[in-house]
Design an enzyme around this catalytic site. Structure first.
Site, PDB file in Angstrom:
ATOM      1  N   ASP A   1       0.827  -1.204   0.000  1.00  9.90           N
ATOM      2  CA  ASP A   1       0.000   0.000   0.000  1.00  9.90           C
ATOM      3  C   ASP A   1       0.859   1.251   0.000  1.00  9.90           C
ATOM      4  O   ASP A   1       2.026   1.228   0.371  1.00  9.90           O
ATOM      5  CB  ASP A   1      -0.909   0.005   1.230  1.00  9.90           C
ATOM      6  N   GLU A   2       0.276   2.336  -0.408  1.00 11.39           N
ATOM      7  CA  GLU A   2       0.859   3.683  -0.302  1.00 11.39           C
ATOM      8  C   GLU A   2       2.304   3.745  -0.793  1.00 11.39           C
ATOM      9  O   GLU A   2       3.178   4.327  -0.148  1.00 11.39           O
ATOM     10  CB  GLU A   2       0.784   4.172   1.160  1.00 11.39           C
TER      11      GLU A   2
END
Length: 846
Positions: free
Chosen positions: A526-527
């Site tokens: 993620d991210e």
């Protein structure tokens, strides 16, 4: 010199006899200077150019009158989790180090003046809505001395509540300036009168007869004699190994080997994890689909037996879970939490029939798992201390205590992990480890750079390069969402994959040693920041594979997932990264954790990825981010980027089988009644696999805070993961729901809530006995015509009050009482040992 370096690394003071004059002077300054942090305005205008929303805060420094001249120009380093976009000071300049670590330095020619008070205005990006976001352990740095934490910025533990406090953070009391952050934001603080109205609207809890939580599919009372367990039980198991039942049987506090016969029989005709529990005629019978079903039956029996004090009236329960995946995610990376805390949570998971433990063991701020082949991961990556070179530890982030012995530092040894696996195995709980990659990987990167330098210095160039995670020629500039510029693995070099293969193989070996094969590994994914655009290795690989930069993260996930599949391990990851992959390049079995909000993309992500045939685990913040605050209140802890308040009713009311319908119950993050649509309908035959609670630990530095943020919300999630909600309408593809939509019957919801609240009231006593420091919600209270009226969120807890604010003896509230002036109130635990946070109500408050 060795003693000085050791003290620097440990964050401890040198003996007086060994201190230099500069060190002694710095110690005195750090111990005596005043430090105050305050939020002044969340509606600041205008903001700096290019900034849409900002707030004004202030650091106040009070310099002692006897300031030693040797330390008149220190650096002040402090944590600030919002991005700083400007400061206002005639005396100080500011710069960012990395992440949330910032520095104030005196302007050229300036020195601290004895006895003077300095006010430094700090303009931050966005809004600042909670005192809990104030980062402790600001510290001073001067040449020739080990850095020192400013004593005034240390945390404290409240002797009554046992909770951490931040004495240096000023109260936030001006709702007009600090709460309504824009004209469209309808959020209001949950003041005592508003809490009173909330609890009154929900109604009084129903006294339970059957107290089992989560609620069984069917529970029917019979007639006949009492079955008395107080004389002991005699277990007769057939088709289920006794070892699989040991932990569940231990939850029954009765002598084993004699007394009431307890027959446990395997019945393949029941649903997976299902059971039938029959109590009557002086005996107990459990029919179970499998060992998991038998354990669940025993846990239900333990809850009911505790309520009836071992003398059970006839009862038949038939039960099975709605979802096979019922999980809890614990972040040990940002701030470490003890093995004992994890073990305690495993037992509570089993008590409430949760069966997946997702351990987040690696992130930017820490690596928390011993990998003996790569000792620097924990020697360096598991600690934050005063070492600007990051050779012995990482620099402080998130207000970390720089003492190497602090509870927020540390890691799980292999022995610790094996102990956790054994505890989970005994309770039928799968452990899913995670080291977030390719972003969120700064701790691993810095640790492997130390390894690289060590082996390079020893002449082992090949060894030095073997596990290096960055490419020296990569000049890409980026900032992650958490403000790091160096936290992303290079996905185009082989060292990254050798590193991950080694970590995975060692973790798999530990699982095998524990007799609990590694079934699922969570990649993270993620991210990921905009890295790699100037990486020579990536340019070469993109040219060879005909890829664009935006496809590199997906390449990493696809490659790692394929490697996991070859090992017989299923890949899991967060939905944003997983959604960028090519389904054709992914294994057949994939788990995606959906972490967008109901109003910010969860429905499209969940349905779109379920339509790929993946296992969808709802981890949405509106339901399951338990690091979000319980209520919009500046004295409640937790981040609030996704929700201003996730209280037990919101979790209890969630409808996982009809995601758009949650728009009927949940406003958006600005408390607006924003409709929720179904942009990607769920294909026929596709469904949600389960639910997972998340507890991220950026602001959680103690185990007591973990308990506070998880409980009692986790009981609500356990209920929804196990039982279907009768107010949940059938899913209709493409339907849109607005707040208050009549298709979701709020009357049924509140009726069911009252029964649930009654069972929670019983469960709180069980949590007390287990040593779980659950949240005691402040009472709802109002003063009307000179009379105090108060309500608590759950039964089983008592309300106490006293006149004034902070004065007088506490009295037990038993009903409306005449008062004059302000009144302070708090709730006390069901065992009477622990009070909650107090609030004050005044005549005329609303």
């Amino acid at each position: 010199m060795r003693r000085l370096l050791l003290a620097l690394a440990l964050g401890t003071a040198l003996p007086a006899s060994a201190q230099t004059p500069a060190q002694a002077a710095l110690d005195r300054l750090a111990g005596t200077m005043g430090y105050r942090f305050a939020i002044l305005d969340n509606r600041l205008t205008p903001c700096p150019a290019g900034v849409a929303a900002c707030f004004r805060s202030e650091i106040t420094l009070t310099i002692p009158a006897d300031l030693p001249p040797a330390v008149a120009a220190p650096e002040l380093r402090f944590g600030f989790v919002s991005r700083i976009v400007g400061i206002d000071s005639e005396d100080f300049d500011w710069r960012l180090v990395n992440g949330d670590l910032n520095v104030l330095t005196l302007k050229p020619g300036r020195r601290l003046e004895p006895g003077k008070t300095y006010r430094i205005g700090i303009i931050g990006l966005g809004r600042y809505l909670s005192r809990a976001h104030g980062m402790p352990n600001a510290h001073l740095v001067v040449a020739g001395a080990a850095p020192r934490v400013i004593a005034a910025t240390r945390t404290r533990i409240d002797p009554d509540t046992g909770l951490e406090t931040l004495p240096f953070v000023a109260p936030m009391t001006d709702e007009a300036k600090l709460a309504p952050v824009s004209a469209e934001d309808r959020t209001r603080w949950l003041t005592p009168p508003r809490a009173y109205a909330r609890y009154a609207e929900r109604g009084a809890a129903t006294a339970p007869d059957v107290v089992v939580l989560p609620k069984p599919v069917s529970a029917v009372r019979g007639t006949g004699a009492i079955t008395d367990l107080t004389g002991g039980i005699r277990v007769i198991a057939s088709g289920i190994a006794p070892g699989d039942l040991r932990a569940a049987l231990a939850a029954l506090p009765y002598a084993k080997g004699r007394g009431v016969p307890l027959a446990i029989t395997r019945k393949a005709s029941l649903k997976p994890e299902g059971y039938r529990l029959t109590i009557g005629d002086g005996r107990i019978a459990i029919d179970a689909a499998d060992a998991a079903g038998a354990r669940h039956a025993l846990r239900s029996l333990a809850q009911q037996a505790a309520q009836e004090r071992g003398r059970l009236r006839p009862l038949t329960i038939e039960d099975a879970p709605r979802y096979a995946f019922r999980g809890l995610h614990i972040d040990l990376a940002r701030n470490f939490h003890s093995r004992a805390e994890v073990e305690k949570l495993i037992e509570q998971m089993a008590a409430y029939k949760l069966n997946k433990l997702h351990l987040h063991l690696g992130d930017d701020e820490g690596w928390r798992m011993q990998i003996r082949a790569l000792p620097e991961l924990t020697d360096v990556g598991a600690y934050r201390c005063f070492d600007a070179t990051e050779t012995t530890c990482l620099q402080p982030q998130l207000g970390a205590d720089p003492d190497r012995r602090a509870a927020t530092n540390g890691y799980l040894s292999q022995a610790d992990y094996l102990t956790i696996l054994a505890a989970a195995k005994a309770r039928g709980i799968e452990v899913i480890p995670s080291f977030d990659m390719p972003g969120h990987s700064r701790a691993a990167i810095r640790a492997m750079e130390v390894r690289h330098r060590r082996l390079q210095a020893a002449g082992d160039r090949a060894g030095a390069e073997r596990y290096r995670l960055v490419e020296p020629g990569d000049t890409t500039a980026y900032r992650s969402i958490q403000n790091y510029d160096d936290n992303t693995l290079n996905v185009c070099i082989e060292g990254t994959y050798r590193f991950l293969d080694t970590v995975l193989d060692k973790m798999a070996a530990l699982h095998a040693k524990a007799g609990m094969p590694l079934k699922t590994y969570h990649i993270g994914a993620d991210e990921t920041a905009g890295a790699w655009s100037r990486s020579p290795a990536c340019r070469t690989m993109m040219a060879a594979r005909k890829l664009e930069p935006k496809q590199l993260s997906a390449y990493f996930i696809e490659r790692v997932s394929a490697g996991l599949a070859k090992r017989g391990i299923s890949a899991a990851g967060w939905s944003d990264g997983m959604g960028h992959t090519d389904p054709a390049a992914m294994p057949a079995r994939v788990q995606s954790n959906i972490w967008s909000g109901v109003h910010t993309g969860a429905i499209a992500e969940a349905h779109g990825q379920a339509n790929r045939g993946w296992d969808i685990v709802l981890s949405v913040p509106d339901l399951a981010y338990f690091d979000m605050p319980y209520a919009p209140d500046p004295d409640e802890g937790g981040y609030d980027w996704a929700s201003r308040g996730v209280d037990p009713l919101q979790v209890f009311g969630f409808m996982p089988g009809n995601l758009p319908a949650n728009g009927a119950l949940i406003p958006d993050n600005l408390a607006r009644p924003t409709p929720v649509a179904d942009p990607i309908p769920l294909a026929q035959g596709r469904a949600i696999a389960g639910l997972q609670a998340q507890l991220w630990s950026e602001t959680l530095r103690t185990d007591a805070q973990v308990d506070y943020m998880l409980f009692p919300r986790l009981l609500s999630l356990a209920e929804r993961a196990w039982s279907a909600a009768p107010w949940e309408p059938a899913y209709v593809p493409g339907a849109t729901y607005a707040l208050g939509d009549a298709r979701v019957d709020r009357g049924v919801l509140l009726s069911e809530w009252r029964g649930f609240a009654g069972r929670v009231g019983v469960a709180l006593g069980q949590l007390d006995r287990a040593g779980v420091a659950y949240r005691l919600a402040p009472p709802g209270a109002r003063i009307t015509a000179g009379r105090l009226e108060a309500l608590s969120e759950f039964p089983g807890t008592t309300i106490e009050y006293r006149a004034g604010a902070g004065a007088g003896a506490w009295q037990r509230y038993t009903g409306p009482v005449a008062v004059s002036g302000p009144v302070e109130l708090r709730t006390r635990s069901s065992d009477g040992r622990r009070p909650g946070r107090s609030v004050t109500v005044r005549p005329g408050d609303e």
